[in-house]
Design a protein around this motif. Structure first.
Motif, PDB file in Angstrom:
ATOM      1  N   UNK A  83      96.293   5.727 -78.537  1.00 58.61           N
ATOM      2  CA  UNK A  83      96.939   4.532 -77.932  1.00 58.61           C
ATOM      3  C   UNK A  83      98.260   4.257 -78.504  1.00 58.61           C
ATOM      4  N   UNK A  84      99.035   5.371 -78.750  1.00 61.25           N
ATOM      5  CA  UNK A  84     100.205   5.470 -79.218  1.00 61.25           C
ATOM      6  C   UNK A  84     101.500   4.323 -78.607  1.00 61.25           C
ATOM      7  N   UNK A  85     102.179   3.872 -79.271  1.00 60.95           N
ATOM      8  CA  UNK A  85     103.208   2.823 -78.435  1.00 60.95           C
ATOM      9  C   UNK A  85     102.783   2.160 -77.100  1.00 60.95           C
ATOM     10  N   UNK A  86     101.868   1.556 -77.369  1.00 57.55           N
ATOM     11  CA  UNK A  86     101.293   0.280 -76.384  1.00 57.55           C
ATOM     12  C   UNK A  86     101.553  -1.105 -76.989  1.00 57.55           C
ATOM     13  N   UNK A  87     102.798  -1.687 -76.980  1.00 56.48           N
ATOM     14  CA  UNK A  87     103.139  -2.667 -77.793  1.00 56.48           C
ATOM     15  C   UNK A  87     102.670  -4.085 -77.192  1.00 56.48           C
ATOM     16  N   UNK A  88     101.999  -4.202 -76.045  1.00 56.59           N
ATOM     17  CA  UNK A  88     101.652  -5.353 -75.150  1.00 56.59           C
ATOM     18  C   UNK A  88     100.293  -5.683 -75.931  1.00 56.59           C
ATOM     19  N   UNK A  89      99.353  -4.742 -76.255  1.00 56.04           N
ATOM     20  CA  UNK A  89      98.096  -5.106 -76.906  1.00 56.04           C
ATOM     21  C   UNK A  89      98.330  -6.065 -78.031  1.00 56.04           C
ATOM     22  N   UNK A  90      97.580  -7.066 -77.923  1.00 54.60           N
ATOM     23  CA  UNK A  90      97.495  -8.393 -78.878  1.00 54.60           C
ATOM     24  C   UNK A  90      96.646  -8.221 -80.063  1.00 54.60           C
ATOM     25  N   UNK A  91      96.769  -9.081 -81.151  1.00 52.63           N
ATOM     26  CA  UNK A  91      95.781  -8.998 -82.136  1.00 52.63           C
ATOM     27  C   UNK A  91      94.187  -9.119 -81.621  1.00 52.63           C
ATOM     28  N   UNK A  92      94.215  -9.664 -80.727  1.00 56.00           N
ATOM     29  CA  UNK A  92      92.722  -9.940 -79.980  1.00 56.00           C
ATOM     30  C   UNK A  92      92.405  -8.228 -79.553  1.00 56.00           C
ATOM     31  N   UNK A  93      93.303  -7.769 -78.970  1.00 52.31           N
ATOM     32  CA  UNK A  93      92.797  -6.586 -78.544  1.00 52.31           C
ATOM     33  C   UNK A  93      92.563  -5.653 -79.599  1.00 52.31           C
ATOM     34  N   UNK A  94      93.529  -5.659 -80.528  1.00 51.24           N
ATOM     35  CA  UNK A  94      93.103  -4.590 -81.578  1.00 51.24           C
ATOM     36  C   UNK A  94      91.810  -4.844 -82.528  1.00 51.24           C
ATOM     37  N   UNK A  95      91.628  -6.189 -82.443  1.00 48.12           N
ATOM     38  CA  UNK A  95      90.522  -6.525 -83.348  1.00 48.12           C
ATOM     39  C   UNK A  95      89.269  -6.027 -82.431  1.00 48.12           C
ATOM     40  N   UNK A  96      89.215  -6.072 -81.279  1.00 50.79           N
ATOM     41  CA  UNK A  96      88.109  -5.565 -80.323  1.00 50.79           C
ATOM     42  C   UNK A  96      87.838  -4.185 -80.532  1.00 50.79           C
ATOM     43  N   UNK A  97      89.057  -3.443 -80.597  1.00 47.31           N
ATOM     44  CA  UNK A  97      89.088  -2.066 -80.780  1.00 47.31           C
ATOM     45  C   UNK A  97      88.602  -1.740 -82.118  1.00 47.31           C
ATOM     46  N   UNK A  98      88.835  -2.435 -83.306  1.00 45.56           N
ATOM     47  CA  UNK A  98      88.551  -2.100 -84.528  1.00 45.56           C
ATOM     48  C   UNK A  98      87.051  -2.299 -84.613  1.00 45.56           C
ATOM     49  N   UNK A  99      86.414  -3.342 -83.935  1.00 47.55           N
ATOM     50  CA  UNK A  99      84.769  -3.558 -84.025  1.00 47.55           C
ATOM     51  C   UNK A  99      84.183  -2.250 -83.315  1.00 47.55           C
ATOM     52  N   UNK A 100      84.784  -1.844 -82.210  1.00 49.21           N
ATOM     53  CA  UNK A 100      84.252  -0.710 -81.496  1.00 49.21           C
ATOM     54  C   UNK A 100      84.208   0.648 -82.156  1.00 49.21           C
ATOM     55  N   UNK A 101      85.652   0.816 -83.013  1.00 49.08           N
ATOM     56  CA  UNK A 101      85.598   1.897 -83.820  1.00 49.08           C
ATOM     57  C   UNK A 101      84.524   2.088 -84.885  1.00 49.08           C
ATOM     58  N   UNK A 102      84.284   0.783 -85.485  1.00 47.21           N
ATOM     59  CA  UNK A 102      83.246   0.628 -86.563  1.00 47.21           C
ATOM     60  C   UNK A 102      82.015   1.078 -86.208  1.00 47.21           C
ATOM     61  N   UNK A 103      81.386   0.989 -84.821  1.00 52.26           N
ATOM     62  CA  UNK A 103      80.325   1.252 -84.477  1.00 52.26           C
ATOM     63  C   UNK A 103      80.281   2.643 -83.483  1.00 52.26           C
ATOM     64  N   UNK A 104      81.384   3.067 -83.527  1.00 55.84           N
ATOM     65  CA  UNK A 104      81.227   4.110 -82.392  1.00 55.84           C
ATOM     66  C   UNK A 104      80.328   5.322 -83.142  1.00 55.84           C
ATOM     67  N   UNK A 105      79.643   6.037 -82.203  1.00 55.22           N
ATOM     68  CA  UNK A 105      78.864   7.120 -82.703  1.00 55.22           C
ATOM     69  C   UNK A 105      79.559   8.442 -82.733  1.00 55.22           C
ATOM     70  N   UNK A 106      80.787   8.524 -82.211  1.00 61.31           N
ATOM     71  CA  UNK A 106      81.400  10.109 -81.934  1.00 61.31           C
ATOM     72  C   UNK A 106      82.910  10.170 -82.431  1.00 61.31           C
ATOM     73  N   UNK A 107      83.720   8.950 -82.466  1.00 64.79           N
ATOM     74  CA  UNK A 107      85.007   9.226 -82.566  1.00 64.79           C
ATOM     75  C   UNK A 107      85.426   9.663 -83.908  1.00 64.79           C
TER      76      UNK A 107
END
Length: 285
Positions: free
Chosen positions: A151-175
């Motif tokens: 997801x390089x160089x997507x500056x329109x993503x806000x703190x809310x979006x990154x927080x959502x991604x961080x939660x998904x990464x924490x629980x991802x079974x494959x990444x």
């Protein structure tokens, strides 16, 4: 005959060249198709998409640098991906998708049976796109999910979006690989990502190059790798306001952890180590 590759960069493709590409796709003689930065008519793009939909051999598709230049082409690509069953890696870096484009692609991407590596760098994505991407990082083994996400160089993503991604990464079974370089993350979001890394049972590579971090973030990551078990093997912190000493300390600790695991694996296997069945396809190598 083993499937081969077609790699063309920055050219205007003729009708004859498109026909050759389509014939190869339909004959299942192509494993890798790359037409990054190429110019082709809407009609010819549709022909390529039909070839992709019919191919059973295609494993990697590179449409970087604006090949998918309109919502019409995005819809054609979505239809091709719905029919295709073989693609493992899809590069769309530098495509003006916006959230609307990812909404169009979402059903095809999230239900594709083989896709494990997705590059959406510099695609002008926002928080709605991130919400959909999180659905491609399932928390259990019910479906495979992505192993590599860019997801390089997507500056329109806000703190809310990154927080959502961080939660998904924490629980991802494959990444395994997450590339977030050249986003204006800052120390607050880096702290969230550190928690995600500490929680993840699979993440091995995290690229945070040029993400406006300081020594504060580096210290958090240092404490994490020093004091807690983690799968992380590579943490890229270049082009940030972080001291070389801190970067070296983190790198050394990650290297030590990898060497310890290798010794353990060899001991358990009597000196034999099985090679991994999947290797990352990151465009950064």
């Amino acid at each position: 005959m083993l499937p081969g590759s077609i790699q063309i960069t920055g050219e205007t493709l003729s009708g004859a060249e498109i026909k050759d590409i389509c014939d190869s796709l339909k004959e299942n003689s192509v494993r890798l198709l790359s037409v990054r930065g190429c110019q082709l008519s809407d009609r010819d793009f549709g022909r390529v998409c039909r070839g992709v939909s019919e191919s059973h051999s295609l494993a990697q598709l590179n449409l970087n640098l604006g090949v998918v230049s309109s919502i019409g082409r995005t819809k054609q690509l979505a239809d091709a991906l719905k029919a295709n069953r073989s693609i493992q890696t899809l590069f769309l870096h530098g495509t003006p998708l916006l959230d609307a484009g990812l909404i169009t692609l979402n059903a095809a991407l999230s239900t594709h049976p083989s896709l494990v590596s997705l590059d959406l760098g510099d695609c002008m994505l926002g928080d709605e796109a991130v919400r959909l991407i999180c659905g491609m990082l399932p928390p259990d083994g019910a479906k495979s999910g992505l192993r590599e996400l860019t997801l390089s160089a997507n500056p329109a993503i806000t703190t809310k979006g990154w927080a959502r991604l961080a939660i998904a990464v924490a629980h991802s079974s494959q990444l395994r690989v997450l590339n977030l370089d050249y986003n204006p993350l800052g120390d607050q979001i880096a702290g969230m990502l550190a928690v995600a890394v500490a929680s993840s049972r699979t993440l091995e590579v995290l690229d945070l190059e040029g993400t406006e971090l300081t020594n504060q973030s580096a210290q958090v990551f240092l404490d994490m790798v020093e004091n807690y078990p983690t799968c992380l093997r590579v943490l890229v912190l270049a082009e940030n306001a972080i001291s070389p000493e801190l970067q070296q300390q983190i790198s050394d600790l990650l290297s030590e952890g990898e060497e310890d695991e290798e010794r353990e694996a060899e001991a358990h296997a009597g000196g034999y180590r099985e090679k991994p069945t999947w290797l990352p396809h990151s465009s950064k190598g």
